[in-house]
Design an enzyme around this catalytic site. Structure first.
Site, PDB file in Angstrom:
ATOM      1  N   GLN A  53     117.694 100.869  73.408  1.00  0.00           N
ATOM      2  CA  GLN A  53     116.645 100.733  72.387  1.00  0.00           C
ATOM      3  C   GLN A  53     115.302 101.304  72.837  1.00  0.00           C
ATOM      4  OE1 GLN A  53     117.603  96.333  71.636  1.00  0.00           O
ATOM      5  NE2 GLN A  53     116.870  97.071  69.662  1.00  0.00           N
ATOM      6  N   CYS A  95     117.138  93.073  64.369  1.00  0.00           N
ATOM      7  CA  CYS A  95     117.210  93.968  65.522  1.00  0.00           C
ATOM      8  C   CYS A  95     115.912  94.755  65.570  1.00  0.00           C
ATOM      9  CB  CYS A  95     118.400  94.917  65.362  1.00  0.00           C
ATOM     10  SG  CYS A  95     118.544  96.132  66.684  1.00  0.00           S
ATOM     11  N   HIS A 137     125.014  90.605  70.591  1.00  0.00           N
ATOM     12  CA  HIS A 137     124.263  91.689  69.946  1.00  0.00           C
ATOM     13  C   HIS A 137     123.812  92.733  70.991  1.00  0.00           C
ATOM     14  CE1 HIS A 137     121.129  93.050  66.861  1.00  0.00           C
ATOM     15  NE2 HIS A 137     120.726  93.651  67.968  1.00  0.00           N
TER      16      HIS A 137
END
Ligand code: NI
Length: 173
Positions: A53, A95, A137
């Site tokens: 990310q 998210c 996740h």
């Protein structure tokens, strides 16, 4: 510490299987990445953040899901492997790479994950509820899987439509 840029879906790094952190990668460089990730996560008000990310295709994530007394519970999991899961929980999930998007996702209720800490030592973490959801996740992120992939087909279509709208208005970069 420095803040890192969080990449948004559909950046290819989010859809790529990340590579393991090798034995000679532990040390100051990795420690810096981890502390920068904690700072980035906190300022974005997230409870979990995986390296892909922030554009780093490595298998590691940080998390801070407060315990039952509301105290901070910071964890770093490097090369995570889910070794046991059981039960089921259904709840809203978000998210940091999908800003403003929340959707119901079904996950296992309890997980045991084996990983390494920043010293390279093997650790095992056993969690339920939101912390288990977070571990699942973030481990998915290491595998190039995003929470969109865990939604029902109908919810996924709705989510994709909403993302398209946000991209059009420039709210999604
Ligand atoms: Ni995420």
């Amino acid at each position: 510490m420095a803040q890192l840029k969080i990449v948004n879906y559909p950046d290819p790094v989010l859809l790529t299987v990340a590579r393991p952190v090798g034995p000679d990668e532990f040390g100051p460089h990795l420690d810096k990445l981890v502390s920068d990730m904690f700072e980035t996560m906190a300022s974005a008000r997230g409870v979990g953040l995986a390296a892909p990310q922030v554009g780093v295709s490595k298998r590691l994530f940080v998390m801070d899901v407060p315990n039952e007394s509301g105290e901070s519970d910071r964890r770093v999991l490097i090369n995570p492997q889910i070794v046991h899961y059981e039960g089921e929980q259904v709840g809203d999930e978000g998210c940091l790479s999908f800003p403003g998007l929340y959707q119901v996702v079904k996950r296992e209720a309890r997980v045991i994950v084996r990983a390494q800490d920043t010293f390279g030592n093997e650790i095992e973490v056993d969690k339920t509820a939101l912390a288990a959801r977070c571990i699942l996740h973030e481990t998915d992120h290491c595998d190039g899987i995003v929470f969109l992939d865990r939604m029902t087909a109908l919810k996924r279509e709705l989510a994709k439509r909403k993302i398209k709208q946000l991209q059009k208005t420039g709210e999604w970069k």
